[in-house]
Design an enzyme around this catalytic site. Structure first.
Site, PDB file in Angstrom:
ATOM      1  N   SER A 102      49.559  69.625  17.487  1.00 40.43           N
ATOM      2  CA  SER A 102      48.494  68.918  18.191  1.00 40.43           C
ATOM      3  C   SER A 102      48.850  67.431  18.380  1.00 40.43           C
ATOM      4  CB  SER A 102      47.184  69.144  17.432  1.00 40.43           C
ATOM      5  OG  SER A 102      46.082  68.721  18.187  1.00 40.43           O
ATOM      6  N   ASP A 152      43.219  77.720  24.926  1.00 37.69           N
ATOM      7  CA  ASP A 152      43.146  76.436  24.228  1.00 37.69           C
ATOM      8  C   ASP A 152      42.206  75.493  24.988  1.00 37.69           C
ATOM      9  OD1 ASP A 152      43.615  73.919  23.113  1.00 37.69           O
ATOM     10  OD2 ASP A 152      45.712  74.374  22.670  1.00 37.69           O
ATOM     11  N   HIS A 183      43.323  76.547  20.114  1.00 38.31           N
ATOM     12  CA  HIS A 183      44.164  75.408  19.730  1.00 38.31           C
ATOM     13  C   HIS A 183      44.742  75.567  18.317  1.00 38.31           C
ATOM     14  CE1 HIS A 183      45.558  71.355  20.532  1.00 38.31           C
ATOM     15  NE2 HIS A 183      45.096  70.936  19.377  1.00 38.31           N
TER      16      HIS A 183
HETATM   17  C1  MLT Z   1      45.454  64.222  20.940  1.00 30.64           C
HETATM   18  O1  MLT Z   1      44.617  63.339  20.935  1.00 30.64           O
HETATM   19  O2  MLT Z   1      46.621  64.047  20.591  1.00 30.64           O
HETATM   20  C2  MLT Z   1      45.004  65.561  21.396  1.00 30.64           C
HETATM   21  O3  MLT Z   1      43.724  65.489  21.933  1.00 30.64           O
HETATM   22  C3  MLT Z   1      45.070  66.572  20.320  1.00 30.64           C
HETATM   23  C4  MLT Z   1      44.200  66.200  19.169  1.00 30.64           C
HETATM   24  O4  MLT Z   1      43.027  66.557  19.132  1.00 30.64           O
HETATM   25  O5  MLT Z   1      44.677  65.541  18.281  1.00 30.64           O
END
Ligand code: MLT
Length: 202
Positions: A102, A152, A183
């Protein structure tokens, strides 16, 4: 940067750079490294940003909307940290494979987008396209595994395809693995990443 370094049994193996998701820590992905390659060095880093107490690798303006200026700054900061860590712990700077989930996968993708020699490869669990409208460095010879979820809510499937194309157009060898999930990081995609890792030249 706050981190954990674990020296591996075999110094011919790559160093696995672990990059957690939002709200995670440098402890989170340690079991993944054991699964992927129990003999490799492990460098697990905590993101320097705190979003309401949740560690991250760069700032965001909203969910999925990145603060580009901070992303560029934090990417360089991590890149320089890798140089320092390779010297301090005496591992091969040319042979680092990122394993990110992520937000951690997004900073790993950003390392690839901005710095030619940052990583030799990457396992990206649920990454997004970190930036658009820039020329990527030559990524010939780099092996990249992307795990994505068909449902996702944070990363639509077209975005995973777009990331694959951008990396391939820069010369990288990319495998995109689909899970019939959202996700979350699944055991299925970790097993697929392990299989991929065993086939790449390291
Ligand atoms: C991010 O901010 O990198 C993406 O939205 C994934 C997350 O939730 O961290």
């Amino acid at each position: 940067m706050k981190h954990i370094f674990q020296k591996g049994k075999n110094q011919n193996k790559p160093t696995l750079l672990l990059l957690h998701g939002t709200g995670g820590t440098e402890e989170d992905l340690l079991p993944l490294a054991k699964e992927i390659d129990p003999e490799a060095n492990v460098l697990s880093v905590r993101g320097n940003i705190s979003e309401n107490g949740m560690p991250r690798f760069f700032k965001r303006l909203a969910e999925g909307v990145f603060d580009e200026e901070d992303l560029i700054y934090r990417t360089k900061e991590l890149f320089e940290f890798l140089d320092e860590a390779a010297e301090k712990y005496d591992f091969d700077r040319e042979n680092i494979i990122a394993v990110g989930y992520s937000n951690g996968a997004n900073i790993a993708a950003s390392l690839l987008f901005h710095h030619q020699d940052a990583l030799s490869g990457a396992i990206l669990h649920h990454p997004m396209v970190p930036r658009r409208g820039i020329n990527l460095p030559d990524l010939t010879g780099k092996n990249i595994f992307i795990a994505a979820g068909i449902n996702d809510p944070i990363c639509p499937s077209q975005e995973s395809e777009e990331l694959k194309s951008l990396l391939e157009n820069a010369g990288a060898d990319v495998q995109l693995h689909w899970e019939n999930r959202g996700h979350q990081l699944t055991m299925g995609e970790v097993a697929a990443a392990k299989k991929w890792y065993q086939t790449i030249k390291k």
